[in-house]
Scaffold this active site. Structure first.
Site, PDB file in Angstrom:
ATOM      1  N   HIS A  71       1.047  -1.105   0.071  1.00  0.00           N
ATOM      2  CA  HIS A  71       0.033   0.116  -0.110  1.00  0.00           C
ATOM      3  C   HIS A  71       0.843   1.362  -0.044  1.00  0.00           C
ATOM      4  CE1 HIS A  71      -4.024  -2.085   0.949  1.00  0.00           C
ATOM      5  NE2 HIS A  71      -3.151  -3.009   1.348  1.00  0.00           N
ATOM      6  N   ASN A 110     -10.404  -2.759   2.612  1.00  0.00           N
ATOM      7  CA  ASN A 110      -9.935  -2.620   1.083  1.00  0.00           C
ATOM      8  C   ASN A 110     -11.297  -2.612   0.323  1.00  0.00           C
ATOM      9  OD1 ASN A 110      -7.335  -3.254   1.496  1.00  0.00           O
ATOM     10  ND2 ASN A 110      -7.406  -5.494   1.073  1.00  0.00           N
ATOM     11  N   HIS A 118      -3.529   1.275  12.323  1.00  0.00           N
ATOM     12  CA  HIS A 118      -3.529  -0.122  12.871  1.00  0.00           C
ATOM     13  C   HIS A 118      -4.722  -1.048  13.317  1.00  0.00           C
ATOM     14  CE1 HIS A 118      -2.238  -3.178  15.534  1.00  0.00           C
ATOM     15  NE2 HIS A 118      -1.941  -2.535  16.816  1.00  0.00           N
TER      16      HIS A 118
HETATM   17 FE1  HDE Z   1      -2.542  -4.809   5.397  1.00  0.00          FE
HETATM   18  N1  HDE Z   1      -0.768  -4.091   5.811  1.00  0.00           N
HETATM   19  N2  HDE Z   1      -1.832  -6.698   6.137  1.00  0.00           N
HETATM   20  N3  HDE Z   1      -4.269  -5.611   4.832  1.00  0.00           N
HETATM   21  N4  HDE Z   1      -3.191  -3.009   4.946  1.00  0.00           N
HETATM   22  C1  HDE Z   1      -0.323  -2.678   5.534  1.00  0.00           C
HETATM   23  O1  HDE Z   1       0.915  -1.400   7.271  1.00  0.00           O
HETATM   24  C2  HDE Z   1      -0.642  -6.890   6.659  1.00  0.00           C
HETATM   25  C3  HDE Z   1      -4.727  -6.939   5.043  1.00  0.00           C
HETATM   26  C4  HDE Z   1      -4.336  -2.654   4.333  1.00  0.00           C
HETATM   27  O2  HDE Z   1      -3.138   3.711   4.191  1.00  0.00           O
HETATM   28  C5  HDE Z   1       1.196  -2.589   6.434  1.00  0.00           C
HETATM   29  O3  HDE Z   1       1.276   0.766   7.744  1.00  0.00           O
HETATM   30  C6  HDE Z   1      -0.663  -8.232   7.082  1.00  0.00           C
HETATM   31  C7  HDE Z   1      -6.067  -7.118   4.698  1.00  0.00           C
HETATM   32  C8  HDE Z   1      -4.338  -1.129   3.971  1.00  0.00           C
HETATM   33  O4  HDE Z   1      -1.306   3.351   5.483  1.00  0.00           O
HETATM   34  C9  HDE Z   1       1.261  -3.731   7.086  1.00  0.00           C
HETATM   35  C10 HDE Z   1      -1.678  -8.885   6.362  1.00  0.00           C
HETATM   36  C11 HDE Z   1      -6.424  -5.825   4.525  1.00  0.00           C
HETATM   37  C12 HDE Z   1      -3.339  -0.770   4.248  1.00  0.00           C
HETATM   38  C13 HDE Z   1       0.074  -4.695   6.602  1.00  0.00           C
HETATM   39  C14 HDE Z   1      -2.750  -7.929   5.892  1.00  0.00           C
HETATM   40  C15 HDE Z   1      -5.475  -4.965   4.579  1.00  0.00           C
HETATM   41  C16 HDE Z   1      -2.445  -1.883   4.746  1.00  0.00           C
HETATM   42  C17 HDE Z   1       1.958  -1.611   5.347  1.00  0.00           C
HETATM   43  C18 HDE Z   1      -2.187 -10.232   6.562  1.00  0.00           C
HETATM   44  C19 HDE Z   1      -8.138  -5.392   4.148  1.00  0.00           C
HETATM   45  C20 HDE Z   1      -2.680   0.746   3.778  1.00  0.00           C
HETATM   46  C21 HDE Z   1       2.014  -0.239   5.805  1.00  0.00           C
HETATM   47  C22 HDE Z   1      -2.783 -10.796   7.807  1.00  0.00           C
HETATM   48  C23 HDE Z   1      -8.946  -5.609   5.469  1.00  0.00           C
HETATM   49  C24 HDE Z   1      -2.812   1.276   5.139  1.00  0.00           C
HETATM   50  C25 HDE Z   1       1.335  -0.349   7.254  1.00  0.00           C
HETATM   51  C26 HDE Z   1      -2.336   2.949   4.781  1.00  0.00           C
HETATM   52  C27 HDE Z   1      -1.062  -1.772   5.160  1.00  0.00           C
HETATM   53  C28 HDE Z   1       0.249  -5.754   6.943  1.00  0.00           C
HETATM   54  C29 HDE Z   1      -3.956  -8.134   5.033  1.00  0.00           C
HETATM   55  C30 HDE Z   1      -5.472  -3.398   4.401  1.00  0.00           C
HETATM   56  C31 HDE Z   1       2.724  -4.114   6.536  1.00  0.00           C
HETATM   57  C32 HDE Z   1       0.379  -8.907   7.802  1.00  0.00           C
HETATM   58  C33 HDE Z   1      -6.966  -8.317   4.698  1.00  0.00           C
HETATM   59  C34 HDE Z   1      -5.712  -0.488   3.616  1.00  0.00           C
HETATM   60  O5  HDE Z   1       1.394  -3.638   8.350  1.00  0.00           O
END
Ligand code: HDE
Length: 758
Positions: free
Chosen positions: A131, A203, A395
């Site tokens: 993202h 999402n 978070h």
């Molecule tokens: Fe994320 N995801 N994600 N994700 N995600 C990040 O956090 C992660 C997942 C989503 O505009 C990271 O600050 C794991 C689902 C958005 O700043 C990180 C898993 C959904 C954004 C991370 C998922 C999301 C992130 C990278 C699997 C929808 C952007 C930078 C368990 C429900 C937020 C950060 C923004 C961002 C980890 C799966 C949505 C690395 C480990 C499911 C919208 O922490």
């Protein structure tokens, strides 16, 4: 003695007035770079920095410990009239380094050079690991009160207004990648509630690729560019992505959504948002309900067509970012309703046979309707991209009383990841103190020190219990707003690395989605799979993908196989008997056209009609862009019209609809040596400028409404577009043509221009 007004304060007042104007009427043509037009000559009179544009604001000014400071936003930006060092010492030159003589060498003692270059050398921070590419806006959330029976969260109360910051993003691309790639979009909302920050990190697609967070690094490694050549950027159309999703068939459902029109949204304003996981709401009596969160856009859910998305990647890689900022600047504030699907909080956490802990599953809205609980309005652009959009830290563990998590294994992993990732991205554990992340209520956390600590804590006893600091901080209880986890039962279990058996069904819901699509949407899906798999090098991966498709639907598999020139395999799983969910389709309803971009092509004749239709577009809350052979102004005096686009700079992809107000002959620059959009062989024998013909043919095949009147009808004919073709409005009166075009825009695109074969 009359009091002299401080020019900065006066400018700020003016900006507030402009904001009021924008809220009432909107800016005519958005995109103005600064709050004041520049002079031709370099300004020489010292003055303070200009205020931000009327549509912009920064984070509200709270202290690092969540206390309202009341500091004006301009006071946390640079101030004063003269250039200074970071220490505030005034400078007399910033263009020449200090040298031993004009021809050098440069002296090590040049404190200004060293400070300036050193700071510049460290301007970048690591981009988000996923993202990375995003755009954000400030806004307000208003609770309807309808969720009170489900959750005690204060911000969901009737008419409670909560400031929010929302960041939209793509997933795979780097920070500088294009907006309109095929990908899932992030939809992350930070609510600065009266009980602490709540982040809903969702999402635009309601399911996810994997069922367990431990696979997240793997799916992302597969989706990101290949590690050897670092290509392709921001794409899923490559071998490693398809290798992964065909070997982990739990990814089938999300992949199908990505291949559908949901993967190429028209605008962030026209996307649904989903919390994906099941959450647990807790009401004032301690009663619990399982829920899935949905954001429903007031403008409907709309997409680009694939060719348009690809052209836009080059013509305007910032298309979605610009669209969001322009709409807000023009006063067309985007809105979404927050809603919940509710399910009884039973021990098995299933609903109608669907495992609520499986993030690859939806619950069809026909089985559990989405109940609206509040309204989100985005009404201001950030005033500094880095400070706000880049530094915002979401978070899933930022929760408030009344909202709790479930055992969805994907959510459980996220609860670790989002806190952890900020430490390397934002340089330490104090990211909650960055202005955009500050909560709006007092913080008393006993967390101390660390890199970039900006709070100046007092006292000597940051531990509990203590007597030296008078026992402070005291604990809260249920009656004083403490966040108390629901004491949910954890059934006696063995420690295992396994998934429940219900997670093994990977094909019934993809089939449900496929069967819920209209023929037009199915054509787009078949084309997307064919495009993406054609880009894979390895035949084995294409064949494996066809095996997956066979388990979704034989017809889909056959169409894609034909496009790939491969045999269609038989299904290995019997097709599930599923009921379609019409709510999953984007087509078939009408929606407001607010903020749509209308290109008005003129040859400079009959300006009265152009003026009148342009005004009518503005009155309909849309944005008119006048497209003419050359730039400048059309006509004279107060009625003169600004030209926004020339034939050489315009491309059909930036318009939702085209209006032809004339039939411009080939312009002086219409030759191939100057502009490759012109086909030299025919340019000069054409009656109409070839760039206009290209615009028309693209708009036509991208399903856009086209309107023409008077000589404009001649241009239409020159482009080979019949005036009675679907989605083409012609007539004598410009205004009537616009009315027809606006009606067509209500359906987004003219899909009945094309006959689906599926
Ligand atoms: Fe994320 N995801 N994600 N994700 N995600 C990040 O956090 C992660 C997942 C989503 O505009 C990271 O600050 C794991 C689902 C958005 O700043 C990180 C898993 C959904 C954004 C991370 C998922 C999301 C992130 C990278 C699997 C929808 C952007 C930078 C368990 C429900 C937020 C950060 C923004 C961002 C980890 C799966 C949505 C690395 C480990 C499911 C919208 O922490």
């Amino acid at each position: 003695m009359s009091e002299k007004k401080n020019p900065v304060a006066a400018a700020a007042e003016k900006a507030v007035d402009k904001l009021q104007e924008a809220i009432q009427g909107g800016n005519e043509i958005p995109g103005v770079p600064a709050s004041e037009a520049p002079a031709l000559q370099e300004p020489t009179e010292p003055r303070g920095p200009l205020p931000p544009k009327h549509d912009q604001r920064g984070p509200e000014t709270y202290s690092p410990t969540g206390q309202l400071t009341g500091t004006a936003q301009k006071e946390v930006a640079q101030g004063g009239e003269r250039l200074t060092t970071a220490q505030g010492t005034r400078l007399y030159d910033t263009n020449h380094s200090l040298k031993a003589g004009p021809r050098g060498p440069v002296l090590l003692q040049d404190h200004h050079l060293r400070e300036k270059i050193t700071h510049f050398d460290h301007e970048r921070i690591p981009e988000r690991v996923v993202h990375a590419r995003g755009a954000a806006a400030h806004g307000v959330f208003q609770g309807y009160g309808s969720a009170a029976r489900l959750s005690k969260a204060a911000f969901l109360g009737k008419d409670v207004e909560t400031p929010v910051f929302v960041r939209f993003s793509t997933v795979l691309g780097s920070r500088g990648s294009a907006d309109t790639v095929r990908d899932t979009r992030g939809f992350a909302t930070k609510f600065y509630t009266s009980e602490g920050v709540f982040d809903l990190v969702g999402n635009n697609i309601p399911v996810f690729f994997i069922q367990d967070a431990i696979k997240f690094p793997d799916v992302i490694h597969a989706g990101k560019p290949h590690p050897d050549r670092e290509i392709p950027q921001a794409q899923s159309a490559h071998d490693t992505f398809w290798d992964f999703v065909t070997l982990h068939t739990e990814a089938t459902h999300h992949t199908l959504w990505n291949m559908s029109d949901r993967g190429i949204p028209r605008s962030y304003r026209m996307m649904e948002g989903f919390g994906v996981h099941t959450f647990r709401l807790v009401n004032a009596d301690g009663g619990t309900t399982l829920v899935k969160f949905h954001w429903k856009p007031k403008l409907g859910v709309h997409s680009l067509v694939w060719e348009e998305a690809q052209i836009t990647c080059g013509m305007d890689p910032d298309f979605h970012r610009r669209d969001l900022a322009d709409a807000i600047e023009a006063g067309a504030f985007p809105q979404w309703e927050l809603g919940v699907q509710t399910f009884p909080d039973t021990e098995e956490q299933m609903f109608e046979g669907i495992d609520l802990l499986d993030p690859t599953k939806i619950v069809p809205e026909e089985l559990a309707p989405v109940q609206p609980i509040g309204l989100l309005t985005l009404n201001a652009n950030p005033s500094n991209y880095f400070a706000e959009t880049e530094q915002v830290a979401f978070h899933v563990g930022h929760l408030v009383p009344g909202i709790d998590v479930t055992n969805d294994p994907l959510l459980q992993g996220r609860l670790f990841s989002y806190l952890d990732t900020q430490i390397s991205r934002l340089g330490g554990p104090n990211f909650a103190q960055l202005p955009i992340n500050r909560t709006h209520i007092p913080v008393n956390d006993m967390l101390r020190d660390g890199m970039h600590q900006t709070a100046v804590h007092r006292g000597v006893a940051p531990y509990r219990p203590n007597s030296l600091d008078g026992g402070c901080p005291f604990l809260a209880g249920a009656d004083t707003g403490a966040y108390i986890e629901v004491p949910a039962e954890v059934p006696a279990a063995r420690k295992v690395r396994e998934a429940p058996a219900s997670f093994d069904d990977h094909f019934s819901q993809p089939r449900l989605f496929w069967l819920s699509m209209t023929p037009t949407e199915r054509e787009h899906i078949a084309a997307a799979y064919t495009f993406e798999l054609s880009k894979c090098w390895e035949t084995a991966i294409k064949e494996r993908a066809l095996l997956v498709l066979a388990n979704i639907d034989a017809e889909l598999c056959a169409q894609v196989a034909a496009g790939l020139g491969l045999p269609a395999p038989e299904a290995t799983v019997r097709p599930a008997a599923v009921e379609p969910s019409p709510a999953l389709s984007q087509l078939g309803q009408t929606w407001p056209a607010d903020g749509r971009i209308i290109g008005i092509v003129t040859d400079g004749e009959d300006l009265d009609a152009v003026r009148s239709v342009r005004q009518a577009v503005l009155d309909a809350a849309m944005v008119p862009l006048v497209v003419a052979p050359v730039g400048g102004r059309l006509g004279t005096g107060a009625d003169a019209l600004d030209v926004q686009r020339t034939f050489t700079a315009a491309r059909s992809t930036e318009f939702d609809a085209l209006l032809l107000a004339g039939s411009p002959p080939p312009g002086a620059d219409a030759h191939g040596a100057r502009d490759a959009k012109v086909d030299d062989a025919t340019a000069q024998v054409r009656a109409v400028d070839p760039r206009v013909l290209l615009m028309l043919s693209e708009a036509y095949r991208h399903g856009k409404a086209i309107g023409a009147w008077a000589t404009g009808i001649t241009a239409l004919e020159a482009a080979g577009i019949p005036s009675d073709a679907p989605g083409v409005a012609t007539g004598d009166s410009a205004r009537t043509v616009l009315e027809n075009v606006t009606e067509l825009l209500g359906n987004h695109r003219v899909w009945d221009r094309f006959t689906p074969a599926l």
